[in-house]
Design a protein around this motif. Structure first.
Motif, PDB file in Angstrom:
ATOM      1  N   GLU A  51       0.804  -1.225   0.000  1.00  0.00           N
ATOM      2  CA  GLU A  51       0.000   0.000   0.000  1.00  0.00           C
ATOM      3  C   GLU A  51       0.839   1.278   0.000  1.00  0.00           C
ATOM      4  OE1 GLU A  51       0.218  -1.212   4.410  1.00  0.00           O
ATOM      5  OE2 GLU A  51       0.223  -2.129   2.423  1.00  0.00           O
ATOM      6  N   ASN A  52       2.095   1.172   0.472  1.00  0.00           N
ATOM      7  CA  ASN A  52       2.967   2.353   0.495  1.00  0.00           C
ATOM      8  C   ASN A  52       3.916   2.425  -0.701  1.00  0.00           C
ATOM      9  OD1 ASN A  52       1.972   3.430   2.938  1.00  0.00           O
ATOM     10  ND2 ASN A  52       3.207   1.983   4.125  1.00  0.00           N
ATOM     11  N   GLU A  59       0.324   3.078  -4.752  1.00  0.00           N
ATOM     12  CA  GLU A  59      -0.386   4.182  -4.111  1.00  0.00           C
ATOM     13  C   GLU A  59      -1.087   5.064  -5.151  1.00  0.00           C
ATOM     14  OE1 GLU A  59       1.501   6.294  -0.718  1.00  0.00           O
ATOM     15  OE2 GLU A  59       1.437   7.998  -2.103  1.00  0.00           O
ATOM     16  N   SER A 105     -12.389   7.865  -0.569  1.00  0.00           N
ATOM     17  CA  SER A 105     -11.408   6.801  -0.425  1.00  0.00           C
ATOM     18  C   SER A 105     -10.092   7.175  -1.094  1.00  0.00           C
ATOM     19  CB  SER A 105     -11.946   5.499  -1.036  1.00  0.00           C
ATOM     20  OG  SER A 105     -13.107   5.066  -0.366  1.00  0.00           O
ATOM     21  N   LYS A 108      -8.329   9.478   1.137  1.00  0.00           N
ATOM     22  CA  LYS A 108      -7.827   8.772   2.320  1.00  0.00           C
ATOM     23  C   LYS A 108      -6.499   8.086   2.013  1.00  0.00           C
ATOM     24  CE  LYS A 108     -10.929   7.011   4.917  1.00  0.00           C
ATOM     25  NZ  LYS A 108     -12.019   6.153   5.471  1.00  0.00           N
ATOM     26  N   VAL A 109      -6.408   7.457   0.832  1.00  0.00           N
ATOM     27  CA  VAL A 109      -5.145   6.833   0.420  1.00  0.00           C
ATOM     28  C   VAL A 109      -4.067   7.903   0.309  1.00  0.00           C
ATOM     29  CG1 VAL A 109      -3.953   5.580  -1.421  1.00  0.00           C
ATOM     30  CG2 VAL A 109      -6.283   4.929  -0.780  1.00  0.00           C
ATOM     31  N   ASP A 159      -3.943  10.931   1.784  1.00  0.00           N
ATOM     32  CA  ASP A 159      -3.622  11.518   3.090  1.00  0.00           C
ATOM     33  C   ASP A 159      -2.797  10.584   3.966  1.00  0.00           C
ATOM     34  OD1 ASP A 159      -4.973  13.841   2.457  1.00  0.00           O
ATOM     35  OD2 ASP A 159      -6.868  13.175   3.348  1.00  0.00           O
ATOM     36  N   ASN A 160      -3.004   9.269   3.799  1.00  0.00           N
ATOM     37  CA  ASN A 160      -2.287   8.289   4.628  1.00  0.00           C
ATOM     38  C   ASN A 160      -0.892   7.963   4.100  1.00  0.00           C
ATOM     39  OD1 ASN A 160      -4.455   8.077   6.372  1.00  0.00           O
ATOM     40  ND2 ASN A 160      -5.335   6.295   5.350  1.00  0.00           N
ATOM     41  N   SER A 161      -0.524   8.581   2.994  1.00  0.00           N
ATOM     42  CA  SER A 161       0.790   8.315   2.409  1.00  0.00           C
ATOM     43  C   SER A 161       1.901   8.814   3.328  1.00  0.00           C
ATOM     44  CB  SER A 161       0.902   9.007   1.054  1.00  0.00           C
ATOM     45  OG  SER A 161       2.187   8.861   0.521  1.00  0.00           O
ATOM     46  N   THR A 162       2.882   7.960   3.566  1.00  0.00           N
ATOM     47  CA  THR A 162       4.004   8.335   4.451  1.00  0.00           C
ATOM     48  C   THR A 162       5.138   9.011   3.681  1.00  0.00           C
ATOM     49  OG1 THR A 162       4.898   6.097   4.180  1.00  0.00           O
ATOM     50  CG2 THR A 162       3.513   6.516   6.116  1.00  0.00           C
ATOM     51  N   ARG A 192       5.000  10.616   0.242  1.00  0.00           N
ATOM     52  CA  ARG A 192       4.241  10.992  -0.944  1.00  0.00           C
ATOM     53  C   ARG A 192       5.155  11.465  -2.068  1.00  0.00           C
ATOM     54  NH1 ARG A 192       0.698  14.857   1.248  1.00  0.00           N
ATOM     55  NH2 ARG A 192      -0.341  13.093   2.235  1.00  0.00           N
TER      56      ARG A 192
END
Length: 296
Positions: A19-20, A25, A40, A43-44, A46-49, A51
Motif C-alpha cells: 500500500e505504500n 499508491e 477513499s 484517504k489513500v 492523506d495516509n501516504s508516508t 508521498r
C-alpha cells in the motif's frame, strides 16, 4: 468502474504490504477516483508516508477528470506549497480543470507553470494541446492560436482543439478554414473533429439525420470504424436503416466481423421480419467471408 473491485484491489495490496509502494499508491488513488469514490482516494493520499509526485498527479487528475475542477486546482496549489515541481502530467490535468472553470486569470498563471514543467528530452505536444484547449474554453482563441502557431509538431488533437474552440465561440469561418488546412497537411480527423465541424456549421443549419449519416459514411470509408461507431452512438436521434447500412458496408470493406455483428443486431431489430432478415444475411455474408480470409 466497480467500487467493490477497487476495494478488493486495495485489500490485496495491504495483504502483500504494497500500500505504500509509490506505484501502487498512485494506482489506488486513480482507481478510486475513476470509481467515483473520492473520499477513499483522498484517504489513500492523506495516509501516504512518503508521498511522491505520482500520487499528487493521481489525485489532481482524478479530481479534474471527475468534474471537480476547483478541488483539482486546490490540490495543485498545495502541491506547489509542499515544494514539488509539476511535470507534463500535472499540467495537463490542471489546465483541463482551468478550462472547465473558464478562469482566464488562472489560465495565465498556469501557462507560466507549463514552462517550468517542460522537459527538453520529451515532446511538449501534450502540454501545448492542453493549453490550446484551456484558452479555447476561456474564450481567448487569439492566445490559443499563438500557442498553436509556435508548435513545431502538431497532431490531430492540436488541430481538433483549435477547430472545437472556434466552433464553441461561433467562429464558423475560422473553424472550417482550420479543418481544410488540417486535411491539406495530411492529418486524419477523428470523430471529435467532425463534431466540432458540425457544431461550427450549426448557426447556418441544424444538423439532421442525413448530415450525421454523411459523417458516418465518410468515417467508415476512411477506415475510422471506431469513430464511426461512436458517431452513431452519440447522435441526438436514432440511426435509421441507411446509416446502419453505411456502417455495415464499412465493416464489409475492412473485414471487421465483430463490429459487423454489432451492426447486424441493430438491423435485425429494425427489420424483424423474414424479408428483412434475408436481406441482412445477404449483406453480412461477405463480411464473415472477409473476416475468415483475414484470419487465414
Amino acid at each position: 468502474m466497480d467500487c467493490i473491485l477497487a476495494e478488493t484491489v486495495h485489500g490485496v495490496s495491504i495483504k502483500y504490504g504494497l500500500e505504500n509502494d509509490m506505484y501502487c499508491e498512485s494506482g489506488l488513488i486513480s482507481l478510486y477516483s475513476k470509481a467515483g469514490k473520492f473520499d477513499s482516494a483522498c484517504k489513500v493520499f492523506d495516509n501516504s508516508t512518503e508521498r511522491k509526485l505520482g500520487s499528487w498527479n493521481a489525485i489532481i487528475g482524478g479530481f479534474s477528470q471527475g468534474g471537480r475542477a476547483k478541488e483539482a486546482i486546490q490540490m495543485f496549489i498545495l502541491l506547489m506549497k509542499n515544494g514539488f515541481y509539476p511535470d507534463d502530467v500535472t499540467m495537463v490535468s490542471v489546465t483541463s480543470a482551468c478550462g472547465s472553470l473558464g478562469d482566464l486569470n488562472l489560465a495565465f498563471q498556469l501557462h507560466k507553470c507549463v514552462f517550468l514543467a517542460k522537459n527538453l528530452e520529451k515532446s511538449d505536444i501534450l502540454m501545448n494541446n492542453s493549453v490550446i484547449d484551456m484558452y479555447g474554453k476561456c474564450g481567448r482563441m487569439d492566445l490559443a492560436y499563438n500557442v498553436f502557431s509556435r508548435m513545431e509538431e502538431k497532431n490531430v488533437l492540436s488541430w481538433t482543439s483549435m477547430i472545437v474552440g472556434y466552433a464553441m465561440h461561433g467562429h464558423v469561418s475560422d473553424a472550417l478554414e482550420f479543418f481544410n488546412r488540417m486535411r491539406e497537411t495530411g492529418v486524419r480527423p477523428n470523430h471529435v473533429t467532425f463534431v466540432g465541424v458540425l457544431s461550427a456549421s450549426r448557426p447556418r443549419w441544424v444538423a439532421g439525420l442525413h448530415h450525421y449519416g454523411c459523417m458516418v459514411d465518410l468515417l467508415g470509408r476512411a477506415g475510422l470504424l471506431d469513430e464511426a461507431k461512436m458517431m452513431v452512438e452519440e447522435m441526438p436521434m436514432k440511426a435509421n436503416v441507411v446509416i446502419w447500412g453505411c456502417l455495415m458496408g464499412a465493416c464489409e470493406k475492412y473485414g471487421n466481423v465483430k463490429m459487423g455483428e454489432w451492426v447486424a443486431k441493430h438491423l435485425i431489430e429494425m427489420e424483424p421480419g423474414m424479408t428483412g432478415y434475408l436481406w441482412l444475411c445477404q449483406i453480412f455474408t461477405p463480411v464473415m467471408a472477409c473476416g475468415k480470409k483475414l484470419r487465414g
